[in-house]
Enzyme design. Structure first.
Site, PDB file in Angstrom:
ATOM      1  N   ARG A  37      39.807   8.701   3.244  1.00  0.00           N
ATOM      2  CA  ARG A  37      39.242   7.367   3.536  1.00  0.00           C
ATOM      3  C   ARG A  37      39.483   6.962   4.985  1.00  0.00           C
ATOM      4  O   ARG A  37      38.655   6.275   5.595  1.00  0.00           O
ATOM      5  CB  ARG A  37      39.839   6.327   2.580  1.00  0.00           C
ATOM      6  N   ALA A  70      34.111  -1.752   3.832  1.00  0.00           N
ATOM      7  CA  ALA A  70      34.545  -0.699   2.922  1.00  0.00           C
ATOM      8  C   ALA A  70      35.058  -1.368   1.654  1.00  0.00           C
ATOM      9  O   ALA A  70      35.950  -2.208   1.710  1.00  0.00           O
ATOM     10  CB  ALA A  70      35.637   0.140   3.572  1.00  0.00           C
ATOM     11  N   SER A  71      34.489  -1.013   0.524  1.00  0.00           N
ATOM     12  CA  SER A  71      34.837  -1.679  -0.733  1.00  0.00           C
ATOM     13  C   SER A  71      36.274  -1.379  -1.157  1.00  0.00           C
ATOM     14  O   SER A  71      36.882  -0.407  -0.708  1.00  0.00           O
ATOM     15  CB  SER A  71      33.878  -1.236  -1.843  1.00  0.00           C
ATOM     16  N   VAL A  72      36.805  -2.207  -2.034  1.00  0.00           N
ATOM     17  CA  VAL A  72      38.137  -2.010  -2.598  1.00  0.00           C
ATOM     18  C   VAL A  72      38.160  -0.673  -3.346  1.00  0.00           C
ATOM     19  O   VAL A  72      37.294  -0.430  -4.203  1.00  0.00           O
ATOM     20  CB  VAL A  72      38.486  -3.159  -3.557  1.00  0.00           C
TER      21      VAL A  72
END
Length: 398
Positions: A37, A70-72
């Site tokens: 990530r 950026a999503s959880v």
């Protein structure tokens, strides 16, 4: 002296935490342990890249929500679980974001194909750059309005949206194979749920939905917001098909009459979710809206405190409203809070009692999840209670 954890250690720690909290399929776990990530969040410190939180990559000046983020990670895992992508699948992602989710999809489909699309040129370029850097050159990145899909790579076995969608475009139907799955953060009546839908001919039928929150897609304007006081500290959010007299509501609140309070029979524990009340109410009531009350309004006692000031369900009709409240009672140690309703306006009491009926219906089956059926708006009138949107019609059945 302790050593600074490596990216691999932080990534595995994050995945371990998600597994403990909610679990995930083994293929999603493998993908999340594989894809770095941090590579999709250049300039972000390593520890932050591997915390279970959203990270903004592009602000939206003048708006409360970012343009892209950026999503959880736990929400990412949940939606990939819903999508159930398989090796060899052809997948379309609407909302390229950082490129991280597309990389995860590439891991899941193996020799399949992944296309990700974004309307913003900066976001699309960011995704293309990070995907190349991380070794996912095979992912196709398109700069385009995602509501149009990407017809040249269709048909798709799976479509996933990583932006909040208010209406399901007919173009997505055209590009999804019969039997294919569509997962999207769908917005209706002020709430957002990640809904997993399977195409069955002329219908999309759900087999699960989860509470979530996402930046709304650009190009859909069916949701309205109106301030109910001069300082813009009390707002109502509603859909375009709902007739909401915001001026009359504002006058009702300005009258400075204390809210009438009503209690249901339902009690909850301190960590117990009650969002199902909202979902339950939307199944057969077209008056459900979202009430937003800022901390300033609560502090100044401009309005009785809603259950969740930032987002509480409300029933609105003409110059009256009733909304969900939570009151602490010391009667039950396990469930010390009691759900109820606050009412304003001449029809407030009636609305409050209607809301309490929704609360009690939820209380009888707190974990029940409805089945959603979606048809195209051109398919004719559907039986039962229907939420109508320009391109789709939605019904919920318990």
């Amino acid at each position: 002296m302790s050593q600074t954890p490596t990216a691999d250690q932080l990534r595995n720690r994050l995945v371990d935490g998600i597994l403990t909290e909610r679990g995930m399929p083994s293929d999603v776990e493998r993908a999340m342990r594989t894809v770095p990530r941090d590579a999709f969040l250049p300039g972000i410190e390593l520890e932050k890249a591997y915390t279970d939180q959203a990270v903004t990559i592009k602000d939206n000046p003048g708006e409360p929500l970012p343009l892209s983020c950026a999503s959880v990670p736990s929400v990412v895992a949940m939606m990939l679980d819903q999508l159930a992508a398989r090796p060899g699948d052809n997948v379309l992602e609407v909302g390229a974001g950082t490129g991280y989710n597309a990389a995860l999809l590439a891991e899941l489909v193996g020799g399949g194909n992944v296309t990700t699309v974004d309307i913003d040129s900066d976001v699309a370029l960011h995704a293309r750059t990070t995907l190349n850097t991380a070794g996912y050159e095979a992912v196709t990145v398109i700069e385009r309005n995602g509501l149009l899909g990407v017809h040249e790579n269709a048909p798709y076995d799976r479509i996933i949206a990583t932006v909040g969608v208010w209406d399901i475009p007919a173009t997505w139907w055209d590009q999804l194979v019969d039997g294919g799955r569509l997962v999207l953060p769908l917005r209706w009546r002020g709430q957002t749920r990640s809904v997993a839908l399977t195409r069955r001919g002329d219908e999309l039928v759900s087999d699960g939905m989860e509470l979530c929150g996402f930046v709304p897609v650009i190009g859909q304007n069916g949701e309205k917001t109106a301030a109910l006081d001069a300082a813009d500290t009390i707002r109502v959010h509603y859909d375009q098909d709902q007739r909401v007299d915001t001026d009359a509501l504002a006058d009702t609140l300005r009258a400075d009459k204390p809210a009438r309070a009503f209690l249901s029979a339902q009690r909850i524990g301190g960590e117990e979710s009650f969002d199902g009340v909202w979902l339950r109410a939307t199944a057969d009531d077209d008056r459900v809206c979202r009430l937003e009350v800022t901390p300033e309004a609560v502090k100044q006692n401009l309005i009785r405190r809603p259950a969740a000031p930032g987002r509480s369900p409300a029933l609105v009709e003409d110059d009256s409203l009733a909304y969900l409240t939570v009151t602490r009672e010391g009667i039950d140690a396990e469930r010390p809070f009691r759900l109820g309703a606050a009412a304003y306006g001449p029809r407030g009491e009636e609305l409050a009692r209607n809301l309490i009926a929704h609360i009690d219906a939820w209380g009888a089956a707190r974990l029940a999840v409805p089945q959603m059926t979606v048809t195209l708006s051109t398919a004719g009138t559907a039986p039962g209670h229907v939420i109508s949107k320009p391109e789709s019609r939605i019904s919920l059945t318990y």
